[in-house]
Design an enzyme around this catalytic site. Structure first.
Site, short mmCIF file in Angstrom:
data_model
loop_
_atom_site.label_atom_id
_atom_site.label_comp_id
_atom_site.label_asym_id
_atom_site.label_seq_id
_atom_site.Cartn_x
_atom_site.Cartn_y
_atom_site.Cartn_z
CD GLU A 177 -2.74 1.19 2.48
OE1 GLU A 177 -2.65 0.33 3.20
OE2 GLU A 177 -3.41 2.15 2.68
CE LYS A 219 -6.01 -0.33 1.71
NZ LYS A 219 -6.66 -1.24 2.56
CB SER A 261 -11.85 5.03 0.91
OG SER A 261 -11.78 4.97 2.48
N GLY A 262 -9.12 6.54 1.54
CA GLY A 262 -8.11 7.90 1.79
C GLY A 262 -8.97 9.17 2.10
N GLY A 263 -10.01 8.95 2.81
CA GLY A 263 -10.63 10.21 3.19
C GLY A 263 -11.87 10.80 2.22
NE ARG A 294 -9.89 7.04 6.30
CZ ARG A 294 -9.20 7.99 6.05
NH1 ARG A 294 -9.25 9.22 6.55
NH2 ARG A 294 -8.22 7.64 5.22
P1 13P Z 1 -9.22 4.14 4.25
O1 13P Z 1 -10.25 3.45 3.31
O2 13P Z 1 -10.10 4.72 5.22
O3 13P Z 1 -8.32 4.95 3.74
O4 13P Z 1 -8.31 3.00 4.80
C1 13P Z 1 -7.63 2.16 4.02
C2 13P Z 1 -6.61 1.45 4.72
O5 13P Z 1 -6.40 0.25 4.89
C3 13P Z 1 -5.26 2.52 5.09
O6 13P Z 1 -4.35 1.91 5.39
#
Ligand code: 13P
Length: 343
Positions: A177, A219, A261-263, A294
């Protein structure tokens, strides 16, 4: 190497139209989300919340794998069933976050390096024995007028590749990721340029470390304008930029890509994934799915509020959200489905 195991895990994770659920928030991150939702920040509330998730009826219809945090992988339901066993009962492959968070990168003000390589080989062996079959390591890359630096990208992608090699050796599928953060006023083009650069270095490092791409899951972030950029990008533009970036940087040997999703709001993340499938149907060399935290959990967390009487409703919202992401993976999502809890 446990090649059969790795192949079976990849197959299970990309079966049907399912996606992944990240429920691996570290203790400080989980506490932060609880604080914002007015929920007490204790180990018991964190356990109760994760019980709500893993026992949600029909979660396994939409989710193929769930990423746990070290605290959570040791926890059980109030009836004494380990969460990892609860997930397996739902047909969900258990995964584990194995990085140890980020710290300031020496010599590079404003940038971070992810920790956790020391002792990782032994930790992976333990997690494998507990039943985890895939893992996650998150690197973060900041955008500013002068960032990211070459040093930061190279250090982080090297660590990701070392982690991925150790995972495969342990029979655990690595999720790599490299998250380019949304913070800042930058535009979509800047995010595109940084994301493609980061991914090129990542795949170069994976190659250098003898990581077999057929047992890797990427990811990535979607390609978006920064959160404080006043000019929003259309759903189609985001879908186009994101897939174009991936097609130019991710080898076809990679079996699957699962977005963070990143916010973004839950609705925006779903709509973007959907548009990618509508626009690029039949033209993608890898599976393209979700690994949201999230964007799947937030609406349910806000309904739960830490109260027993809200558990059933929160579970319904959680599973509904996952079902909308399933629809998006087929390019069949429509915002009207947001209101149909039986969709
Ligand atoms: P979000 O979808 O909230 O960005 O989190 C994904 C995640 O696993 C961050 O490491």
């Amino acid at each position: 190497m446990k090649t059969k195991e790795l192949t079976n895990t990849i197959k299970a994770l990309f079966a049907g139209d399912k996606g992944l659920l990240a429920m691996d928030e570290s203790i400080p991150t989980c506490n932060k989300r609880f604080e914002e939702a007015g929920i007490p920040q204790t180990i018991e509330y964190r356990r109760a919340y994760r019980e709500l998730i893993v026992t949600a009826p029909n979660l396994g219809k939409h989710i193929s794998g769930a990423i746990l945090f070290d605290e959570t992988i040791h926890q059980s339901t109030k009836d004494g069933i380990l969460f990892i066993d609860m997930l397996k009962k739902q047909g969900i492959v258990p995964g584990i976050k194995v990085d140890e968070g980020t710290t300031d990168l020496a010599g590079f003000p404003g940038e971070k390096i992810t920790m956790g390589l020391d002792g990782l080989k032994e930790r992976l062996a333990n997690y494998y024995n507990m039943g985890a079959r895939f893992a996650k390591w998150r690197a973060v890359i900041n955008i500013s007028p002068v960032l990211p630096s070459r040093g930061c990208i190279e250090a982080n992608m090297h660590a990701l590749a070392r982690y991925a090699a150790l995972c495969q050796e342990a029979g655990i599928v690595p999720i790599v990721e490299p998250e380019v953060l949304m913070d800042g006023p930058h535009d979509l083009k800047k995010c595109f340029d940084v994301t493609i650069r980061v991914q090129h270095v990542l795949f170069d490092q994976l190659f250098a470390q003898n990581v077999n791409l057929k047992w890797v899951i990427l990811k990535p972030n979607m390609v978006l304008p920064g959160l404080s950029n006043p000019k929003p990008a259309s759903v189609d533009k985001v879908a186009e930029a994101t897939v174009t970036c991936l097609l130019q940087s991710v080898p076809a040997a990679v079996p699957g890509v699962a977005f963070l999703s990143g916010g973004q709001s839950a609705e925006a993340a779903t709509a973007h994934l959907n548009a990618m499938h509508v626009k690029f149907k039949g033209k993608l060399p890898w599976a393209l799915t979700f690994s949201f935290a999230r964007a799947i959990q937030q609406p349910a967390l806000e309904i739960w509020k830490g109260k027993d009487e809200n558990v059933a409703e929160a579970q319904k919202i959680l599973v509904h959200r996952a079902s909308l992401d399933n629809a998006a993976r087929r390019g069949e999502y429509n915002p009207e489905m947001e209101h149909d809890l039986n969709a």
